[in-house]
Design a protein around this motif. Structure first.
Motif, PDB file in Angstrom:
ATOM      1  N   VAL A 140      -2.529   8.058  -6.231  1.00  0.00           N
ATOM      2  CA  VAL A 140      -2.629   9.185  -7.166  1.00  0.00           C
ATOM      3  C   VAL A 140      -1.756  10.348  -6.685  1.00  0.00           C
ATOM      4  N   TYR A 141      -0.945  10.890  -7.610  1.00  0.00           N
ATOM      5  CA  TYR A 141      -0.056  12.023  -7.331  1.00  0.00           C
ATOM      6  C   TYR A 141      -0.378  13.179  -8.277  1.00  0.00           C
ATOM      7  N   GLU A 142      -0.228  14.388  -7.779  1.00  0.00           N
ATOM      8  CA  GLU A 142      -0.307  15.556  -8.647  1.00  0.00           C
ATOM      9  C   GLU A 142       1.046  15.722  -9.340  1.00  0.00           C
ATOM     10  N   GLU A 165      -3.901  10.278 -17.200  1.00  0.00           N
ATOM     11  CA  GLU A 165      -5.246  10.803 -16.978  1.00  0.00           C
ATOM     12  C   GLU A 165      -6.284   9.929 -17.683  1.00  0.00           C
ATOM     13  N   GLU A 174       4.184   9.146  -0.201  1.00  0.00           N
ATOM     14  CA  GLU A 174       3.286  10.250  -0.549  1.00  0.00           C
ATOM     15  C   GLU A 174       3.651  11.550   0.167  1.00  0.00           C
ATOM     16  N   GLN A 197       7.814  19.976  -9.113  1.00  0.00           N
ATOM     17  CA  GLN A 197       6.918  18.913  -9.543  1.00  0.00           C
ATOM     18  C   GLN A 197       7.676  17.594  -9.514  1.00  0.00           C
ATOM     19  N   GLU A 200      -2.852  14.797 -12.907  1.00  0.00           N
ATOM     20  CA  GLU A 200      -2.479  13.753 -11.961  1.00  0.00           C
ATOM     21  C   GLU A 200      -1.980  12.509 -12.700  1.00  0.00           C
ATOM     22  N   ILE A 241      -8.244   8.857 -13.202  1.00  0.00           N
ATOM     23  CA  ILE A 241      -7.151   9.793 -12.913  1.00  0.00           C
ATOM     24  C   ILE A 241      -7.546  11.162 -13.458  1.00  0.00           C
TER      25      ILE A 241
END
Length: 271
Positions: free
Chosen positions: A67-69, A54, A113, A98, A33, A29
C-alpha cells in the motif's frame, strides 16, 4: 454423543482455517492510498494494470499487496550548500510531491517502498547544490529567492524524469548566510539606499532650481515686453480712462483737468 467431540475438533479447526483464509484473501485500501499487487506464482509485481484503488478487495492468500500513499505529500529538507564563490549557505526547503498513480507498480518494482530516501531526497539535494552554485551570497540574500525556488523545481523535475514521481512545488523557506557575510551585505544595501535617497534629493533640488530659473526668465521677459509697450500716449490714455471711472463715483472730489504731470488730471479729496 462420544463422537461429537471428535467431529467438533476438526470442524472447529476448519472454521479457524476458513477465517484465516478469508482474512488473508481480503485487503482494504484507505482513502488517499493505492495498492500494488504482487503475485507470488504469477510473475511478481503487476505493472501492466492500474493499482488497486480505494475500498475492499479480494486477493489470493499467497499474493501480497503493498500500500502506497498517492495523494500529495510534503518533505522538509535542511541543506548546506556552496555558493558560486565557495561560501557555505544553509537552505531550508519544502517539497510537495506524489507518486504517479498509473506507474505505481513500476515505482515499487524499480525503486521500492523507500523511494523517498532512495530517489526523491538525493534528486532535491543535487538540484539545490547545482542551482545555489550559480549565485553569489548577495544574490541569494537580496533578490534571487523566487528565481532559485523555480530553478530548483525545474532541476528536480529534470532529474526525476521517467522516475515515476511527480514534484508539484518547491518552496524555499529560508536562506541563511554566515553572520559576517550577512552583516556586510546589509551594510552595503543600506549604503546603496542612502546613495539613492541622496541622488533623489539632489535631483529634486536641481529640478526646483530649474523651475525657478524658468519662472524668473518668464517674468523678466514679460516685464521687458510690457515696458517696451507702455508709451507716453498709452499712459495718458490709461490715465484719462481711470479719471473718467473715478468721476462716476458717489464720493465728493475735485478734478482739475490738465493740471497734473504730463497733462493728466489731478483728483483732490475723496469725501
Amino acid at each position: 454423543m462420544e463422537r461429537l467431540p471428535k467431529i467438533g475438533i476438526p470442524l472447529f479447526i476448519g472454521i479457524v482455517v476458513l477465517i484465516i483464509f478469508i482474512a488473508k484473501s481480503t485487503v482494504t485500501i484507505d482513502s488517499g492510498e493505492a495498492g500494488v499487487l504482487y503475485k507470488t506464482f504469477g510473475g511478481g509485481v503487476v505493472t501492466e494494470e492500474p493499482p488497486l484503488s480505494e475500498g475492499f478487495h479480494f486477493v489470493a492468500p499467497w499474493n501480497k499487496v503493498f500500500v502506497y500513499e498517492v495523494r500529495q505529500q510534503s518533505i522538509d529538507e535542511e541543506m548546506t550548500v556552496l555558493s558560486s564563490n565557495g561560501l557555505e549557505i544553509s537552505l531550508d526547503a519544502s517539497v510537495w510531491f506524489q507518486p504517479e498513480y498509473e506507474a505505481l507498480g513500476k515505482l515499487h518494482q524499480e525503486k521500492g517502498e523507500a523511494y523517498i530516501q532512495r530517489l526523491l531526497q538525493p534528486a532535491i539535494r543535487s538540484a539545490t547544490r547545482a542551482v545555489v552554485g550559480r549565485y553569489n551570497p548577495e544574490q541569494l540574500y537580496a533578490s534571487k529567492r523566487e528565481a532559485i525556488q523555480q530553478e530548483i523545481f525545474d532541476e528536480t523535475n529534470l532529474l526525476l524524469e521517467d522516475q515515476y514521481v511527480q514534484v508539484n512545488e518547491v518552496l524555499v523557506r529560508d536562506v541563511s548566510l554566515p553572520s559576517t557575510i550577512k552583516e556586510a551585505i546589509e551594510r552595503k544595501l543600506r549604503q546603496e539606499q542612502e546613495s539613492l535617497e541622496y541622488e533623489f534629493r539632489l535631483s529634486k533640488a536641481e529640478q526646483e532650481a530649474e523651475r525657478q530659473r524658468i519662472d524668473a526668465e518668464g517674468k523678466a521677459r514679460a516685464n521687458s515686453i510690457l515696458s517696451q509697450s507702455l508709451t507716453d500716449k498709452i499712459l495718458q490714455e490709461k490715465g484719462i480712462q481711470a479719471t473718467i471711472e473715478l468721476s462716476k463715483s458717489n464720493n465728493s472730489k475735485v478734478i482739475v483737468i490738465g493740471s497734473g504731470k504730463d497733462g493728466l488730471p489731478i483728483i483732490l479729496g475723496n469725501n
